[in-house]
Design a protein around this motif. Structure first.
Motif, PDB file in Angstrom:
ATOM      1  N   UNK A  41       0.852  -1.187   0.000  1.00 46.17           N
ATOM      2  CA  UNK A  41       0.000   0.000   0.000  1.00 46.17           C
ATOM      3  C   UNK A  41       0.889   1.239   0.000  1.00 46.17           C
ATOM      4  N   UNK A  42       0.307   2.431  -0.035  1.00 39.33           N
ATOM      5  CA  UNK A  42       1.119   3.646   0.086  1.00 39.33           C
ATOM      6  C   UNK A  42       1.919   3.704   1.383  1.00 39.33           C
ATOM      7  N   UNK A  47       4.657   6.184  12.785  1.00 38.77           N
ATOM      8  CA  UNK A  47       5.126   7.553  12.528  1.00 38.77           C
ATOM      9  C   UNK A  47       3.965   8.515  12.286  1.00 38.77           C
ATOM     10  N   UNK A  48       2.850   7.992  11.789  1.00 39.74           N
ATOM     11  CA  UNK A  48       1.717   8.851  11.482  1.00 39.74           C
ATOM     12  C   UNK A  48       1.939   9.769  10.297  1.00 39.74           C
ATOM     13  N   UNK A  49       2.863   9.403   9.431  1.00 37.95           N
ATOM     14  CA  UNK A  49       3.160  10.236   8.268  1.00 37.95           C
ATOM     15  C   UNK A  49       2.247   9.845   7.114  1.00 37.95           C
ATOM     16  N   UNK A  50       1.450  10.777   6.572  1.00 33.74           N
ATOM     17  CA  UNK A  50       0.530  10.436   5.480  1.00 33.74           C
ATOM     18  C   UNK A  50       1.274  10.146   4.184  1.00 33.74           C
ATOM     19  N   UNK A  51       0.585   9.463   3.269  1.00 32.56           N
ATOM     20  CA  UNK A  51       1.235   8.995   2.044  1.00 32.56           C
ATOM     21  C   UNK A  51       0.662   9.661   0.796  1.00 32.56           C
ATOM     22  N   UNK A  52       0.245  10.906   0.901  1.00 29.01           N
ATOM     23  CA  UNK A  52      -0.421  11.573  -0.216  1.00 29.01           C
ATOM     24  C   UNK A  52       0.564  12.372  -1.070  1.00 29.01           C
ATOM     25  N   UNK A  97      -0.552   6.979  -3.771  1.00 26.99           N
ATOM     26  CA  UNK A  97       0.060   5.958  -4.619  1.00 26.99           C
ATOM     27  C   UNK A  97       1.155   5.225  -3.836  1.00 26.99           C
ATOM     28  N   UNK A  98       1.597   4.094  -4.367  1.00 27.22           N
ATOM     29  CA  UNK A  98       2.699   3.376  -3.741  1.00 27.22           C
ATOM     30  C   UNK A  98       3.926   4.272  -3.628  1.00 27.22           C
ATOM     31  N   UNK A  99       4.679   4.079  -2.565  1.00 27.65           N
ATOM     32  CA  UNK A  99       5.946   4.786  -2.413  1.00 27.65           C
ATOM     33  C   UNK A  99       6.939   4.268  -3.450  1.00 27.65           C
ATOM     34  N   UNK A 100       8.029   4.971  -3.628  1.00 27.31           N
ATOM     35  CA  UNK A 100       9.059   4.533  -4.580  1.00 27.31           C
ATOM     36  C   UNK A 100       9.600   3.168  -4.202  1.00 27.31           C
ATOM     37  N   UNK A 101       9.788   2.926  -2.906  1.00 31.03           N
ATOM     38  CA  UNK A 101      10.311   1.631  -2.457  1.00 31.03           C
ATOM     39  C   UNK A 101       9.314   0.510  -2.730  1.00 31.03           C
ATOM     40  N   UNK A 102       8.025   0.764  -2.463  1.00 29.64           N
ATOM     41  CA  UNK A 102       6.997  -0.252  -2.724  1.00 29.64           C
ATOM     42  C   UNK A 102       6.855  -0.500  -4.218  1.00 29.64           C
TER      43      UNK A 102
END
Length: 401
Positions: A17-18, A32-37, A51-56
């Motif tokens: 997921x993101x 961490x509570x850091x959003x993924x937007x 969206x998915x992170x670069x690592x994902x």
């Protein structure tokens, strides 16, 4: 006798997921509570998505290059394969032998299915004067190819079910898994949901409903239960899959996650989104799930569906008040971190429930909210809600042993 009672245990969880691509990265993101937007340009306007992170994304691309057949598949199917292989591996079920495991069944659902690939093939059809399409168009855009490709990926030879019940899809897959296992029609079951809706047409559909968030310039464009009542729906992508197995009380060990109950609810739709002010579908699903518990068992927290829309959030809160009264369990959601992943949202909420039970930490909302989570109780039993267009709802209760 308690020892003879049948329990449904989650032997493994896989998710992408993101927020992450495995248990470690997802846990770090939740803590961490850091959003993924992030913002993309859609219809000429900045539009928030998750969206998915670069690592994902790199992990997903590695999966694709490992099998040339995967190049033809929709992103929703690829996300499901990734999550399913991870869940099967954690359960010790990942079978790479030639012979398939006939006792292993698969049910992966999706609200939209192969929407990206469908849009691509349809665009090609429109732009081709002869009206020709690729020979792979039909087999790779049918909803059934989600579970069948997952079954190939984990060498499962049992039932292969793909379905859509809009945003309740993943929780209904768990319900199917529980039913099949208890009926003896399978010994092991992979259940979950997947969605890859970050396409031009799907984004346009959500905007047309009038619910999409205008908060593209804030860290939290999706704000369930915000004090300022406005629509803040944001689309996200992802998948989560669970390895389910039937067990007796004597075979359950400390730390196991058990699915105690699954309830469903339905109300006749009065609008295009199919939800009443009272949240009748939620009331029915929660009461149905609670009726399966001993009377003295307490729900410590509810992971709400809460899409960040005025009508949806209000209806669910009304339903919780009707079922639990003013002293309701702690309420939380993960949509302010990863948006709404449609058919995968219930599965990712179950993953979040497992995280809560193991870490015993609920983050407070980082924006002015109607919900106060400063006093979090010890978490042993969590309810997860989901509801979708059409008037359906589902509630799942998971417990830490």
């Amino acid at each position: 006798m308690e020892e003879a009672k049948e329990h449904i245990v989650i032997r493994g969880c896989g998710a992408i997921s993101p927020l992450g691509f495995d248990q470690k990265t997802s846990a770090q993101a939740y803590l961490s509570g850091k959003p993924a937007f992030s913002n993309i340009l859609h219809q000429g306007n900045p539009t928030p998505v998750a969206a998915l992170s670069a690592a994902a994304e790199q992990e997903l691309q590695q999966l694709i290059v490992a099998n040339p057949h995967y190049l033809q598949l929709d992103r929703s199917v690829l996300l499901a394969i990734y999550a399913a292989r991870q869940a099967a591996a954690r359960a010790g079920w990942l079978n790479n032998d030639i012979n398939s495991s006939d006792d292993l069944a698969v049910n992966i659902g999706s609200s939209r299915g192969a929407t990206g690939l469908f849009e691509q093939h349809f665009s090609g059809f429109q732009n081709n004067e002869a009206g020709m399409v690729s020979s792979s168009a039909s087999p790779t855009t049918t909803l059934g190819n989600v579970s069948s490709w997952v079954a190939h990926a984990v060498n499962a030879g049992g039932a292969q079910i793909s379905h859509s019940i809009t945003c309740s899809t993943a929780l209904m897959a768990l319900a199917n898994g529980m039913a099949w296992l208890k009926a003896g029609m399978a010994n092991r079951f992979l259940a979950g949901g997947t969605e890859a809706p970050l396409t031009n047409f799907t984004l346009a559909q959500m905007k047309a409903v009038g619910i999409y968030s205008p908060l593209q310039d804030t860290p939290y464009p999706c704000q369930p239960y915000a004090l300022e009542k406005r629509n803040t729906f944001v689309l996200g992508e992802g998948a989560a899959v669970f390895a389910l197995e039937k067990a007796t009380a004597t075979s359950i060990t400390s730390g196991d996650i058990v699915i105690e109950a699954i309830g469903v609810g339905f109300e006749k739709i009065e609008s295009k989104t199919g939800i009443s002010r009272e949240g009748i579908n939620f009331q029915k699903s929660m009461r149905h799930a609670l009726s399966q518990l001993p009377s003295d068992d307490t729900i410590n927290a509810i992971i709400t569906h809460s899409p960040g829309t005025r009508a949806g959030d209000r209806a669910e809160l009304a339903a919780i008040g009707a079922v639990f009264g003013e002293q309701h369990p702690v309420l939380t959601t993960n949509k302010w971190l990863l948006g709404h992943t449609l058919g995968a949202s219930g599965a990712l909420s179950i993953q979040y429930a497992i995280q809560l039970l193991r870490q015993q930490q609920i983050l407070d909302f980082p924006y002015p909210s109607q919900i106060n989570n400063t006093n979090t109780p010890q978490l042993k039993r969590v309810m997860v809600n989901a509801a979708g267009f059409g008037g359906n709802a589902a509630s799942v209760i998971v417990t830490l042993h």
